[in-house]
Motif scaffolding. Structure first.
Motif, short mmCIF file in Angstrom:
data_model
loop_
_atom_site.label_atom_id
_atom_site.label_comp_id
_atom_site.label_asym_id
_atom_site.label_seq_id
_atom_site.Cartn_x
_atom_site.Cartn_y
_atom_site.Cartn_z
N ILE A 1 0.87 -1.18 0.00
CA ILE A 1 0.00 0.00 0.00
C ILE A 1 0.91 1.23 0.00
O ILE A 1 1.85 1.31 0.79
CB ILE A 1 -0.92 0.00 1.23
CG1 ILE A 1 -1.75 -1.29 1.26
CG2 ILE A 1 -1.82 1.22 1.23
CD1 ILE A 1 -2.49 -1.50 2.56
N SER A 2 0.62 2.19 -0.87
CA SER A 2 1.51 3.33 -1.03
C SER A 2 1.57 4.23 0.21
O SER A 2 2.52 4.97 0.39
CB SER A 2 1.09 4.16 -2.24
OG SER A 2 -0.22 4.66 -2.03
N SER A 3 0.58 4.17 1.08
CA SER A 3 0.58 5.02 2.28
C SER A 3 1.50 4.48 3.37
O SER A 3 1.88 5.21 4.28
CB SER A 3 -0.84 5.16 2.83
OG SER A 3 -1.33 3.90 3.22
N GLU A 4 1.90 3.21 3.30
CA GLU A 4 2.79 2.62 4.30
C GLU A 4 4.24 2.98 3.98
O GLU A 4 4.60 3.20 2.83
CB GLU A 4 2.63 1.10 4.31
CG GLU A 4 1.29 0.63 4.83
CD GLU A 4 1.18 -0.88 4.84
OE1 GLU A 4 2.15 -1.57 4.46
OE2 GLU A 4 0.11 -1.37 5.22
#
Length: 163
Positions: A54-57
């Motif tokens: 996930i790009s937010s992690e």
């Protein structure tokens, strides 16, 4: 005078690496001592950066010690897998620069610290063996010593001879 060198009084400042980003990593004492023992040409570790699903992690960064480094101290168990955790920094803080001096004449900038990280061992059986070894080898700071003779204690006196 080259474009990446600036003269300040009698000293020269080398600015060729001014755009380089540097990671500042705090490592455990046992790892620092082991790296100091290693020869300068020896490869000591490998860093792996894994992209998150996930790009937010955040990215997952791991450090693996080489077998050659582990052989420098075969009698003491050392954790070979470590994880680099990104330290929380306040937004809008100033960047910290790394400078070096060569021959007391020329100063050069090595780059700017962009990430501050902490190196932590991965919690596995190898780490548990290392902790157990250090706990068993550590001596308690104080021990009870039995006395074989009577110790004379003098009580304080409030009425002295000169009174």
């Amino acid at each position: 005078m080259p474009q990446d060198t600036q003269e300040n009084g009698n000293k020269k400042n080398n600015l060729s690496e001014a755009n380089r980003a540097i990671w500042l990593v705090k490592v455990p004492k046992y790892l620092g001592k082991l790296w100091d023992k290693s020869p300068s040409e020896m490869e000591v570790a490998t860093i792996r950066i894994q992209k998150p699903a996930i790009s937010s992690e955040p990215f997952k960064v791991s450090l693996s010690l080489t077998p050659e480094l582990m052989e420098l101290e075969p009698d003491s168990p050392i954790a070979s897998e470590h994880e680099l955790k990104l330290c929380k920094t306040a937004e809008g803080t100033n960047l910290t620069g790394i400078f070096s001096t060569l021959d007391n004449e020329e100063q050069s900038i090595e780059g700017w610290i962009t990430h501050k990280m902490q190196c932590l061992p991965v919690y596995n059986t190898q780490y548990l063996k290392m902790k157990e070894h250090y706990l068993r080898s550590a001596k308690p700071p104080r021990r009870v010593k039995p006395l074989n003779h009577i110790v004379k204690n003098y009580k304080p006196v409030s009425s002295h001879a000169h009174n």
